[in-house]
Design a protein around this motif. Structure first.
Motif, PDB file in Angstrom:
ATOM      1  N   ALA A 173     -15.029   4.697 -13.486  1.00  0.00           N
ATOM      2  CA  ALA A 173     -14.598   5.490 -12.714  1.00  0.00           C
ATOM      3  C   ALA A 173     -15.086   7.021 -12.806  1.00  0.00           C
ATOM      4  N   GLY A 174     -12.967   7.019 -13.464  1.00  0.00           N
ATOM      5  CA  GLY A 174     -12.501   7.499 -13.362  1.00  0.00           C
ATOM      6  C   GLY A 174     -11.113   7.634 -12.646  1.00  0.00           C
ATOM      7  N   SER A 175     -10.671   6.501 -12.167  1.00  0.00           N
ATOM      8  CA  SER A 175      -9.476   6.644 -11.181  1.00  0.00           C
ATOM      9  C   SER A 175      -8.266   7.046 -11.482  1.00  0.00           C
ATOM     10  N   GLY A 176      -8.432   7.385 -12.710  1.00  0.00           N
ATOM     11  CA  GLY A 176      -6.573   8.033 -13.107  1.00  0.00           C
ATOM     12  C   GLY A 176      -7.221  10.109 -13.223  1.00  0.00           C
ATOM     13  N   ARG A 177      -8.091  10.250 -13.291  1.00  0.00           N
ATOM     14  CA  ARG A 177      -8.149  11.355 -13.393  1.00  0.00           C
ATOM     15  C   ARG A 177      -6.815  12.289 -12.554  1.00  0.00           C
ATOM     16  N   VAL A 178      -7.018  13.520 -12.679  1.00  0.00           N
ATOM     17  CA  VAL A 178      -5.836  14.389 -12.108  1.00  0.00           C
ATOM     18  C   VAL A 178      -6.325  14.111 -10.732  1.00  0.00           C
ATOM     19  N   GLU A 179      -7.640  15.255 -10.393  1.00  0.00           N
ATOM     20  CA  GLU A 179      -8.114  15.254  -9.700  1.00  0.00           C
ATOM     21  C   GLU A 179      -7.770  14.468  -8.148  1.00  0.00           C
ATOM     22  N   LEU A 215      -5.959  11.490  -3.998  1.00  0.00           N
ATOM     23  CA  LEU A 215      -5.364  10.274  -3.150  1.00  0.00           C
ATOM     24  C   LEU A 215      -4.069  10.843  -2.302  1.00  0.00           C
ATOM     25  N   VAL A 216      -3.764  11.404  -2.760  1.00  0.00           N
ATOM     26  CA  VAL A 216      -2.143  11.896  -2.478  1.00  0.00           C
ATOM     27  C   VAL A 216      -2.499  12.311  -1.385  1.00  0.00           C
ATOM     28  N   ALA A 217      -3.250  13.461  -1.149  1.00  0.00           N
ATOM     29  CA  ALA A 217      -3.536  14.463  -0.126  1.00  0.00           C
ATOM     30  C   ALA A 217      -3.870  13.297   0.794  1.00  0.00           C
ATOM     31  N   GLU A 218      -4.608  12.218   0.912  1.00  0.00           N
ATOM     32  CA  GLU A 218      -5.142  11.668   2.006  1.00  0.00           C
ATOM     33  C   GLU A 218      -4.657  10.591   2.560  1.00  0.00           C
ATOM     34  N   VAL A 219      -3.066  10.821   1.839  1.00  0.00           N
ATOM     35  CA  VAL A 219      -1.911  10.110   2.624  1.00  0.00           C
ATOM     36  C   VAL A 219      -1.005  11.032   3.296  1.00  0.00           C
ATOM     37  N   GLU A 220      -0.488  11.957   2.208  1.00  0.00           N
ATOM     38  CA  GLU A 220      -0.190  13.023   2.858  1.00  0.00           C
ATOM     39  C   GLU A 220      -0.567  13.196   4.584  1.00  0.00           C
ATOM     40  N   GLY A 221      -1.631  13.511   4.631  1.00  0.00           N
ATOM     41  CA  GLY A 221      -2.756  13.868   6.078  1.00  0.00           C
ATOM     42  C   GLY A 221      -2.912  12.866   6.779  1.00  0.00           C
ATOM     43  N   ASP A 266      11.000  13.404 -19.394  1.00  0.00           N
ATOM     44  CA  ASP A 266      11.869  12.487 -20.096  1.00  0.00           C
ATOM     45  C   ASP A 266      11.838  11.440 -18.048  1.00  0.00           C
ATOM     46  N   GLU A 267      12.391  12.471 -17.365  1.00  0.00           N
ATOM     47  CA  GLU A 267      12.799  12.658 -15.666  1.00  0.00           C
ATOM     48  C   GLU A 267      11.328  11.985 -14.601  1.00  0.00           C
ATOM     49  N   LYS A 268      10.632  12.786 -15.067  1.00  0.00           N
ATOM     50  CA  LYS A 268       9.738  11.805 -14.990  1.00  0.00           C
ATOM     51  C   LYS A 268       8.633  10.821 -14.658  1.00  0.00           C
ATOM     52  N   LEU A 269       9.225  10.801 -16.390  1.00  0.00           N
ATOM     53  CA  LEU A 269       8.475   9.676 -16.640  1.00  0.00           C
ATOM     54  C   LEU A 269       9.655   8.069 -15.835  1.00  0.00           C
ATOM     55  N   GLU A 308       1.345  -1.153   0.282  1.00  0.00           N
ATOM     56  CA  GLU A 308      -0.137  -0.024  -0.112  1.00  0.00           C
ATOM     57  C   GLU A 308       0.451   1.474   0.341  1.00  0.00           C
ATOM     58  N   GLU A 309       1.964   1.057   0.543  1.00  0.00           N
ATOM     59  CA  GLU A 309       3.290   2.026   0.606  1.00  0.00           C
ATOM     60  C   GLU A 309       3.275   2.265  -0.410  1.00  0.00           C
ATOM     61  N   GLU A 310       3.921   1.630  -1.258  1.00  0.00           N
ATOM     62  CA  GLU A 310       3.852   1.732  -2.291  1.00  0.00           C
ATOM     63  C   GLU A 310       3.625   1.747  -3.140  1.00  0.00           C
ATOM     64  N   HIS A 311       1.949   1.420  -3.503  1.00  0.00           N
ATOM     65  CA  HIS A 311       0.589   2.503  -3.855  1.00  0.00           C
ATOM     66  C   HIS A 311       1.141   3.869  -4.038  1.00  0.00           C
ATOM     67  N   ALA A 312       0.994   4.231  -2.353  1.00  0.00           N
ATOM     68  CA  ALA A 312       1.089   5.472  -2.771  1.00  0.00           C
ATOM     69  C   ALA A 312       2.434   6.321  -3.252  1.00  0.00           C
ATOM     70  N   GLN A 313       3.407   5.538  -3.487  1.00  0.00           N
ATOM     71  CA  GLN A 313       4.974   6.206  -3.843  1.00  0.00           C
ATOM     72  C   GLN A 313       4.294   6.072  -5.909  1.00  0.00           C
ATOM     73  N   ILE A 314       3.475   5.435  -6.130  1.00  0.00           N
ATOM     74  CA  ILE A 314       3.529   5.565  -7.519  1.00  0.00           C
ATOM     75  C   ILE A 314       2.307   6.136  -8.191  1.00  0.00           C
ATOM     76  N   ASN A 315       1.280   6.547  -7.052  1.00  0.00           N
ATOM     77  CA  ASN A 315       0.595   7.667  -7.302  1.00  0.00           C
ATOM     78  C   ASN A 315       1.482   9.045  -6.913  1.00  0.00           C
ATOM     79  N   GLN A 316       2.003   9.457  -6.080  1.00  0.00           N
ATOM     80  CA  GLN A 316       2.830  10.650  -6.367  1.00  0.00           C
ATOM     81  C   GLN A 316       3.466  10.706  -7.136  1.00  0.00           C
ATOM     82  N   ALA A 317       4.672   9.801  -7.772  1.00  0.00           N
ATOM     83  CA  ALA A 317       5.259   9.902  -8.881  1.00  0.00           C
ATOM     84  C   ALA A 317       4.547   9.989 -10.149  1.00  0.00           C
ATOM     85  N   LEU A 318       2.590   9.275 -10.406  1.00  0.00           N
ATOM     86  CA  LEU A 318       2.411   9.449 -11.466  1.00  0.00           C
ATOM     87  C   LEU A 318       1.537  11.206 -11.542  1.00  0.00           C
ATOM     88  N   LEU A 319       1.348  10.956 -10.414  1.00  0.00           N
ATOM     89  CA  LEU A 319       0.864  12.744 -10.443  1.00  0.00           C
ATOM     90  C   LEU A 319       1.364  13.243 -10.728  1.00  0.00           C
TER      91      LEU A 319
END
Length: 156
Positions: free
Chosen positions: A136-142, A147-153, A85-88, A60-71
């Motif tokens: 449901a649009g899971s990959g939308r930036v919003e 998701l990132v804010a929930e983890v940070e919170g 290229d760097e972000k990819l 789950e922590e790694e999913h959060a890291q993926i979400n941060q990098a994806l965002l």
């Protein structure tokens, strides 16, 4: 997903490809994949395969890291150049790390400790949950920002 993920990575590196469209598809698949794993697969592994809470929490922590990098990747306006290229590559690195670890721990637990019927049931539940998340649009930036804010919170 590995095959489609690899295709998307090749496309995202291809300067002649429709990178914006590929980026959108990648985001939908990655977020939906993580949500489906956390909703359907991880609880099953905890119950039936005796996967440790620590292993599941690490996934789950790694999913959060993926979400941060994806965002960070999705928030780029320019789909060309060094920053793109760097972000990819940062995203690819965290996804590959997670995939490799998961294959060696949680998924091996499933292979060795779950019956074929239970693996099939979890697999079908995963596919259904992943499709619902994509729809449901899971990959939308919003959604990623949320998701990132929930983890940070939760870290405060």
């Amino acid at each position: 997903m590995a095959g489609r993920f690899e295709e998307l990575m090749r496309g995202l590196r291809d300067a002649t490809a429709d990178r914006r469209s590929l980026r959108t598809e990648l985001a939908a698949l990655l977020v939906a994949h993580a949500e489906a794993e956390e909703q359907e697969v991880y609880p099953g592994l905890r119950r039936f395969a005796s996967s440790s809470d620590e292993e599941v929490e690490h996934g789950e922590e790694e999913h959060a890291q993926i979400n941060q990098a994806l965002l960070a990747f999705l928030e780029l306006n320019d789909v060309e150049g060094e920053t793109y290229d760097e972000k990819l590559e940062e995203l690819v690195e965290v996804v590959n790390h997670h995939t490799n670890e998961e294959e060696q721990t949680l998924l091996n637990d499933a292979r060795t400790k779950l019956s074929p019927e239970e693996r099939k049931r979890l697999g079908l539940a995963f596919l259904k949950a992943r499709a619902a998340a994509v729809d449901a649009g899971s990959g939308r930036v919003e959604r990623l920002r949320q998701l990132v804010a929930e983890v940070e919170g939760s870290l405060r």
